[in-house]
Design a protein around this motif. Structure first.
Motif, short mmCIF file in Angstrom:
data_model
loop_
_atom_site.label_atom_id
_atom_site.label_comp_id
_atom_site.label_asym_id
_atom_site.label_seq_id
_atom_site.Cartn_x
_atom_site.Cartn_y
_atom_site.Cartn_z
N LEU A 28 0.99 -1.22 0.22
CA LEU A 28 0.00 0.26 0.00
C LEU A 28 0.78 1.37 -0.10
O LEU A 28 0.54 2.31 -0.66
CB LEU A 28 -1.15 -0.12 1.12
CG LEU A 28 -1.94 -1.06 1.08
CD1 LEU A 28 -2.80 -1.18 2.46
CD2 LEU A 28 -2.92 -0.97 -0.06
N ARG A 31 2.52 1.65 -3.58
CA ARG A 31 1.48 2.21 -4.66
C ARG A 31 1.38 3.70 -4.43
O ARG A 31 0.98 4.25 -5.56
CB ARG A 31 0.37 1.47 -4.33
CG ARG A 31 0.31 0.18 -4.86
CD ARG A 31 -1.25 -0.48 -4.66
NE ARG A 31 -1.14 -1.92 -5.15
CZ ARG A 31 -2.32 -2.76 -4.89
NH1 ARG A 31 -3.34 -2.38 -4.18
NH2 ARG A 31 -2.18 -3.95 -5.18
N ARG A 32 1.60 4.24 -3.34
CA ARG A 32 1.47 5.88 -3.21
C ARG A 32 2.76 6.33 -3.33
O ARG A 32 3.12 7.51 -2.95
CB ARG A 32 1.10 5.87 -1.60
CG ARG A 32 -0.53 5.51 -1.40
CD ARG A 32 -0.81 5.65 -0.08
NE ARG A 32 -2.15 5.49 0.16
CZ ARG A 32 -2.94 4.35 0.17
NH1 ARG A 32 -2.40 3.53 0.19
NH2 ARG A 32 -4.26 4.31 0.50
N PRO A 62 -12.26 -4.94 3.00
CA PRO A 62 -11.93 -3.75 2.21
C PRO A 62 -10.44 -3.74 1.88
O PRO A 62 -9.96 -3.33 0.76
CB PRO A 62 -12.43 -2.43 2.87
CG PRO A 62 -13.62 -3.15 3.63
CD PRO A 62 -12.96 -4.40 4.10
N VAL A 63 -9.57 -4.11 2.98
CA VAL A 63 -8.17 -3.92 2.81
C VAL A 63 -7.65 -5.19 1.57
O VAL A 63 -6.91 -5.02 0.70
CB VAL A 63 -7.46 -4.43 4.13
CG1 VAL A 63 -5.87 -4.30 3.88
CG2 VAL A 63 -7.95 -3.49 5.04
N ASP A 65 -9.43 -6.13 -0.72
CA ASP A 65 -10.11 -5.73 -2.03
C ASP A 65 -9.06 -4.68 -2.48
O ASP A 65 -8.53 -4.64 -3.76
CB ASP A 65 -11.04 -5.26 -1.69
CG ASP A 65 -11.93 -4.88 -3.12
OD1 ASP A 65 -11.76 -5.60 -4.11
OD2 ASP A 65 -12.68 -3.65 -3.34
N GLU A 66 -8.50 -3.77 -1.81
CA GLU A 66 -7.63 -2.95 -2.20
C GLU A 66 -6.27 -3.40 -2.51
O GLU A 66 -5.67 -2.92 -3.41
CB GLU A 66 -7.40 -1.67 -0.85
CG GLU A 66 -6.34 -0.58 -1.35
CD GLU A 66 -6.11 0.28 -0.30
OE1 GLU A 66 -5.41 1.28 -0.62
OE2 GLU A 66 -6.94 0.28 0.63
N LEU A 67 -5.87 -4.57 -1.95
CA LEU A 67 -4.74 -5.25 -2.25
C LEU A 67 -4.88 -5.86 -3.41
O LEU A 67 -3.81 -6.25 -4.18
CB LEU A 67 -4.37 -6.00 -1.08
CG LEU A 67 -3.97 -5.32 0.09
CD1 LEU A 67 -3.66 -6.26 1.39
CD2 LEU A 67 -2.21 -4.83 0.07
N GLY A 68 -5.96 -6.02 -4.05
CA GLY A 68 -6.33 -7.06 -5.20
C GLY A 68 -6.11 -8.48 -4.96
O GLY A 68 -6.09 -9.14 -5.91
N GLU A 312 -5.87 -4.19 8.74
CA GLU A 312 -6.39 -2.87 8.71
C GLU A 312 -5.29 -1.89 9.49
O GLU A 312 -5.32 -0.64 8.82
CB GLU A 312 -7.49 -2.79 9.81
CG GLU A 312 -8.98 -3.36 9.24
CD GLU A 312 -10.08 -3.04 10.27
OE1 GLU A 312 -11.17 -2.39 9.82
OE2 GLU A 312 -9.97 -3.19 11.27
N GLN A 315 -3.46 -0.78 6.62
CA GLN A 315 -3.83 0.39 5.62
C GLN A 315 -3.76 1.52 6.51
O GLN A 315 -3.70 2.64 5.73
CB GLN A 315 -5.45 -0.21 5.54
CG GLN A 315 -6.14 0.57 4.53
CD GLN A 315 -7.69 0.27 4.31
OE1 GLN A 315 -8.47 0.15 5.16
NE2 GLN A 315 -8.04 -0.18 3.25
N GLU A 319 -2.15 4.96 4.70
CA GLU A 319 -2.94 6.20 4.54
C GLU A 319 -2.51 7.50 5.00
O GLU A 319 -2.55 8.50 4.56
CB GLU A 319 -4.45 5.86 4.86
CG GLU A 319 -5.08 4.90 3.85
CD GLU A 319 -6.54 4.55 4.29
OE1 GLU A 319 -7.30 3.85 3.50
OE2 GLU A 319 -6.77 4.88 5.19
#
Length: 421
Positions: A28, A31-32, A62-63, A65-68, A312, A315, A319
């Protein structure tokens, strides 16, 4: 001042620990636009955590999912973690409301499958250098803050400097120890053992948990037809388990209400566990340093929340600090934001967990809620949201929910009382 001018950084972030929390954070952050060194003390890329519930609560979806990772773990055979819970009032069996959306879910998947998968994804992410066989042996400090790590590597000792050092190295975190971050510990009145069984049928084909007040047990179906079967008795039963682990473990399971037929299944692992697993929490930040996953907070394994909270917290950290890690924002302010979110999201859950870890019977509020959830479908769904860590204690125990639980129980008692003549 959050960046010592004399520091020459090789990376923006160094992460110690390439398991769930560390690998997720590396992906994560990279990717930023963050340059990440992901250190793993073990040299085997297929290494995995053995002692685990092997369950990802729905708050982790959701994490994932964001990680694919959702398609990959489903392809690997992960099982949606539906469950039912036994209480003295009967089974709590959460089901979707008629014409309503399906219940939130994540997955049960063995760490032998999941850990290499997420670590491989991290290694393939541009901006991440996975450094296997790198064990942190100390921290680099400058002007009162952490500015890197010292590590033992296959090539010898190495110093790696970074704006931020992240401890994702578990409950016995070396990063936390070297930084002098103390852990606040809470006694766990239970011990635990588990084993994996193949072809173990479960009622409804879904997970089961037993609240036996104070003893606990659970059975979670996982990938490849393997079910994790765990027992968590109060420590008053420890002498019997020490005297005959296998006999006590199997006898405990056989005595469960609607016990899974373990004698007809194939046990594919040893019985493993721990007799002392205290809960602990640490302040998740210090100057130039952050803690995620079990390094920041270790809860009671009976709830199966550790994997979800690991993802979580990774993530939340990414962020909060990505801009600061690349020098575009104030790092101390970003770390403070992460710490506030970590505390707001997890402190209430941990408070309830530490209290229940005393291995006591249900208290009056728990008796009210659990008994009503066994009798009412909407309250069973409400409990599912809490067990999935999608709502916190204030919402779980809000006045409206408690009033409804009381009304359900009053109605139940009235219907069970024979009419007077």
């Amino acid at each position: 001042m959050t960046r010592p001018e004399s520091a020459g950084y090789e990376y923006d972030v160094v992460i110690s620990g390439a398991s769930l929390a560390g690998s997720a954070a590396a992906i994560l952050l990279a990717r930023r636009g963050v340059r990440v060194a992901l250190l793993e003390r073990r040299s085997d890329p297929e290494a995995y955590k053995v002692l685990c519930t092997h369950s990802l609560t729905a708050n982790a979806y959701p994490v994932l999912d964001e990680l694919g990772l959702v398609p990959a773990i489903e392809e690997a055979g992960a099982v949606r973690n539906e469950a039912r819970w036994y209480t003295r009032w009967g089974w709590i069996e959460p089901r979707a409301a008629p014409k309503g959306p399906e219940l939130p879910y994540a997955y049960n998947i063995r760490r032998s499958t999941l850990d290499p998968l997420i670590r491989s994804r991290a290694a393939q992410t541009p901006g991440v250098d996975l450094l296997l066989g790198h064990q942190v042996t100390g921290l680099v400090r400058e002007a009162g803050r952490t500015t890197g790590v010292r590590a033992s590597t296959p090539q010898g000792e190495r110093e790696i400097r970074a704006r931020l050092v992240v401890g994702a190295d578990g409950k016995d975190s070396a990063v936390a120890k070297f930084a002098g971050v103390p852990a606040r510990q809470y006694e766990n009145g239970r011990f635990g053992y588990l084993a994996h069984f193949r072809n173990l049928p479960l009622s409804g084909g879904i997970g089961q948990a037993w609240f036996l007040e104070p003893d606990m047990a659970y059975a979670f179906p996982n990938d490849d037809g393997v079910t994790v079967m765990a027992v968590l008795p109060g420590k008053d039963r420890l002498p019997a388990f020490r005297n005959d682990l296998e006999g006590s473990f199997l006898a405990f399971i056989r005595a469960l209400p609607e016990a899974p037929p373990i004698d007809a299944a194939e046990r594919v692992t040893k019985i493993i566990g721990t007799i002392d697993y205290p809960l602990h929490s640490r302040k998740p930040t210090a100057p130039g340093m952050a803690l995620i996953g079990d390094a920041a907070l270790t809860s009671d394994p009976l709830w199966g929340v550790g994997c979800g909270w690991a993802l979580e917290s990774a993530q939340w950290l990414s962020e909060a600090v990505a801009r600061a890690a690349t020098g575009r924002d104030d790092l101390d302010r970003s770390l403070a934001a992460y710490e506030r979110r970590h505390r707001r999201q997890l402190q209430g859950h941990q408070h309830l967990a530490t209290d229940f870890a005393k291995a006591r019977p249900f208290n009056p509020v728990e008796r009210l809620v659990f008994s009503a959830a066994a009798r009412d479908a909407s309250l069973a769904r409400h409990m599912h949201l809490f067990a999935s860590r999608l709502i916190g204690p204030p919402r779980f125990l809000n006045p409206a929910a408690l009033a409804k639980a009381a009304a359900v129980n009053i109605k139940h008692r009235a219907s069970a009382t024979p009419p007077t003549r």
